[in-house]
Design a protein around this motif. Sequence first.
Motif, mmCIF file in Angstrom:
data_model
loop_
_atom_site.group_PDB
_atom_site.id
_atom_site.type_symbol
_atom_site.label_atom_id
_atom_site.label_comp_id
_atom_site.label_asym_id
_atom_site.label_seq_id
_atom_site.Cartn_x
_atom_site.Cartn_y
_atom_site.Cartn_z
ATOM 1 N N UNK A 1 0.728 -0.789 0.501
ATOM 2 C CA UNK A 1 0.102 -0.234 -0.091
ATOM 3 C C UNK A 1 0.966 1.177 -0.148
ATOM 4 N N UNK A 2 0.223 1.682 -0.800
ATOM 5 C CA UNK A 2 1.480 3.404 -0.947
ATOM 6 C C UNK A 2 2.968 3.341 -0.975
ATOM 7 N N UNK B 1 10.466 -2.032 4.520
ATOM 8 C CA UNK B 1 9.149 -1.627 5.371
ATOM 9 C C UNK B 1 9.892 -2.017 6.368
ATOM 10 N N UNK B 2 9.897 -0.848 7.158
ATOM 11 C CA UNK B 2 10.084 -1.314 8.809
ATOM 12 C C UNK B 2 8.185 -0.808 9.283
ATOM 13 N N UNK C 1 17.579 0.136 2.768
ATOM 14 C CA UNK C 1 17.312 0.060 4.501
ATOM 15 C C UNK C 1 17.081 1.455 4.844
ATOM 16 N N UNK C 2 17.943 1.739 4.386
ATOM 17 C CA UNK C 2 17.691 3.748 5.221
ATOM 18 C C UNK C 2 16.864 4.472 4.544
ATOM 19 N N UNK C 3 16.543 4.665 3.391
ATOM 20 C CA UNK C 3 15.516 4.499 2.941
ATOM 21 C C UNK C 3 14.104 4.720 3.626
ATOM 22 N N UNK C 4 13.652 3.190 3.814
ATOM 23 C CA UNK C 4 12.704 2.753 5.264
ATOM 24 C C UNK C 4 12.809 4.037 5.994
ATOM 25 N N UNK C 5 14.127 4.329 6.599
ATOM 26 C CA UNK C 5 14.158 4.363 7.340
ATOM 27 C C UNK C 5 13.335 6.484 8.159
ATOM 28 N N UNK C 6 14.041 6.714 6.489
ATOM 29 C CA UNK C 6 13.640 7.951 6.821
ATOM 30 C C UNK C 6 12.346 8.650 5.787
ATOM 31 N N UNK D 1 6.479 4.036 5.808
ATOM 32 C CA UNK D 1 5.936 3.152 4.467
ATOM 33 C C UNK D 1 6.455 2.004 3.676
ATOM 34 N N UNK D 2 6.712 1.499 3.131
ATOM 35 C CA UNK D 2 7.245 0.417 1.975
ATOM 36 C C UNK D 2 7.902 1.848 1.200
#
Length: 305
Positions: A36-37, A192-193, A250-255, A259-260
């Motif tokens: 989703x999104x 996704x976190x 992984x870094x982008x997901x933390x940012x 959101x996935x």
Amino acid sequence: MTDTIAVRPIGADIGRIDGPRKVTGTAPYAYEHPLTKPAYVFPLLSTVARGQVAAIDATEAERLPGVLAVLTHENAPAMADTSDGEYAILQSPEVHNRGQIVGAIVAESLEIGHEAVALVRIEQEAAEHTVLLSADHPELYKPDTVNPSYDTDTAQGDVEGALRDAATSIEAVYSTPIQHQNPMEPHTTVALWSDDTLRLYESTQTVHGVRRTISGLFGLEPEQVEVTAPFVGGGFGSKGTIHAPTVLAVMAALTVPGRPVKLALTRQQMVTLASHRTPTIQRMRLGADADGRLVALSHDVWEHT
């Protein structure tokens, strides 16, 4: 004259339980996992072979509607382990090779991400570099182990003496070029976190290896990392370990928490951000007695790391 050919059903008796779904296009790969999104990640790459990032101006990209974040070495999440240079991306301004990740765009859509990449201005300072492998380079070194845990040097007996005393000896030097894998499915990661758990849908040949490496890089317990890879669209060994793009996802997901994020390499990016078979220089020396029996063998190898 009539020829008859027995045709077996797809997948029958050949042990390829994933075959029918792959050839019919119904096998879901990592990037296609329904979410989703999702947000989309686009690497920014170095254009010099060695040096450092002097300045990054992402003002225009950040103003673009739909850009969620611009990651650089100035704001990227800190890693728990930076001992491996391939994985320690965005932890310093240093550039070690052309095509290295020096930043990233996280955007609402593929189209916005592509536009934002073109708006970022990166100033780099180039340093002296070497692009050809040679056996006499001043920076040559011996690693502690090779491929992956064998002793770098091994020896048995007096090889030099045996070669000197051999009735017949021969010496030759061979070289092999660099080779890049480029499987049909490129390297992709969905990250996704959620509830202190990192979920990865990864194009990989080793889910346990991804979990072990990522948990160590980000200071997580292995149980906090879940890796899913039901199908792999080719690898040729290039998906046996993770590479820098997985770390970036992984870094982008933390940012953008909650959101996935999706990251898929382009064909061009596969050349510098996936693995490859290194070029080699190999010196072979053989010695034999008068009856043709080998009495000495020496094999010296140089390759890049």
